[in-house]
Design an enzyme around this catalytic site. Sequence first.
Site, PDB file in Angstrom:
ATOM      1  N   THR A   4      17.633  11.408  59.118  1.00  0.00           N
ATOM      2  CA  THR A   4      16.327  11.884  59.220  1.00  0.00           C
ATOM      3  C   THR A   4      15.298  10.897  58.786  1.00  0.00           C
ATOM      4  OG1 THR A   4      17.103  14.167  58.912  1.00  0.00           O
ATOM      5  CG2 THR A   4      14.731  13.783  58.188  1.00  0.00           C
ATOM      6  N   SER A  50      23.981  12.003  60.742  1.00  0.00           N
ATOM      7  CA  SER A  50      25.336  11.576  59.797  1.00  0.00           C
ATOM      8  C   SER A  50      26.177  12.678  59.979  1.00  0.00           C
ATOM      9  CB  SER A  50      24.868  11.236  58.320  1.00  0.00           C
ATOM     10  OG  SER A  50      24.511  12.428  57.709  1.00  0.00           O
ATOM     11  N   THR A  83      21.134  12.405  55.088  1.00  0.00           N
ATOM     12  CA  THR A  83      21.533  13.074  53.891  1.00  0.00           C
ATOM     13  C   THR A  83      22.712  13.721  54.107  1.00  0.00           C
ATOM     14  OG1 THR A  83      20.247  14.882  54.553  1.00  0.00           O
ATOM     15  CG2 THR A  83      19.016  13.380  53.518  1.00  0.00           C
ATOM     16  N   ASP A  84      23.133  14.205  55.028  1.00  0.00           N
ATOM     17  CA  ASP A  84      24.399  15.271  55.562  1.00  0.00           C
ATOM     18  C   ASP A  84      25.570  14.845  54.977  1.00  0.00           C
ATOM     19  OD1 ASP A  84      22.668  17.393  56.037  1.00  0.00           O
ATOM     20  OD2 ASP A  84      22.713  17.021  58.293  1.00  0.00           O
TER      21      ASP A  84
HETATM   22  C1  SIN Z   1      21.608  13.407  59.206  1.00  0.00           C
HETATM   23  O1  SIN Z   1      22.063  13.460  58.097  1.00  0.00           O
HETATM   24  O2  SIN Z   1      21.429  12.306  59.761  1.00  0.00           O
HETATM   25  C2  SIN Z   1      20.488  14.304  59.550  1.00  0.00           C
HETATM   26  C3  SIN Z   1      19.959  15.014  58.223  1.00  0.00           C
HETATM   27  C4  SIN Z   1      19.331  14.287  57.226  1.00  0.00           C
HETATM   28  O3  SIN Z   1      19.373  12.954  57.268  1.00  0.00           O
HETATM   29  O4  SIN Z   1      18.649  14.953  56.182  1.00  0.00           O
END
Ligand code: SIN
Length: 310
Positions: A4, A50, A83-84
């Site tokens: 993100t 991710s 983050t995921d």
């Molecule tokens: C990801 O994990 O690539 C998408 C979600 C995020 O980064 O919060």
Amino acid sequence: MGGTIAGLAASAADSRDYVAAQLLVSDLLAGLTTQASCVLLSEQVAQIDSKDMDLAVWQKLLQRCVHWLAQADVQGLVITHGTDTLEETAFLLQTLLAPRKPVVLTCAMRPANAADADGPRNLRDAVVVAATAGAQGVLAVCAGRVLGAQDVQKVHSSRLDAFSSGEAGDIGRVHQGRVDRQRDWPAPNASQTALLDALLAAPALPRVEILLSHAAACGATVDALADPAVAARHGAPPVRGLVLAGTGGGTVHHELVAALRRAQAAGVRVLRSTRCADGFLQPRPGDEFPVAAGLSPVKARLALMLELLC
Ligand code: SIN
């Protein structure tokens, strides 16, 4: 790596509707102002959401980390990541590299063109941590907090401050361009060169699945997972390990116990963790299913996959 932090929304006014991994890391750095006195070089290793992390991307990331960490004039690394699955990548890097330099993963909960984008501050803070004298180990930086790879866990689906270190507590905070440290940096482990080489050469990871214990559980789920004939019918490798996200202190619904015994007797490794976000499971003498002490289910799964690799 994407995520993100490199995402773009259709409209800056509605940042919920966005696509991750659109901007390049060079774009993210172009707008960066930092108080840290360092030269920043960047490399695009991957460009993914991710949630889709896989072995090939991890292998490439590990190779590039090994390369850059070996350069005498590199003080530290910053990895922009979704983050995921950030906590899984952090755990893998710490386990395999346990670096004497800082490797700082950072991220964002809002896309880069959102009116309230949090990526620029997180990236700035991550650079501060990576440039801090004496910093070491794999760390995550988000919302002003510095979290250790062993402890970091995403605990909120939308809040900017989405991560927790659980009961271990954060390593520190970034405040006005400085790190206020509360705990020691993650320690460098013994060298894991053989394991790293094995992972880099692996065509696939040993298959380990996560199973949740819950009310009204059904043992047939375990039997199906552990049955090599079922795997073969789906063109999948047989399951070599099961991580049980148990209730509370790692307890297991009685309907699952007999099936887990059958799986274990057939050679499937069974490891217990807890579905609770906080708390620390302690192994007890005579445990029928061993405990993954201090590891969340996703990290216990990685630990078991690495063990099965050798
Ligand atoms: C990801 O994990 O690539 C998408 C979600 C995020 O980064 O919060």
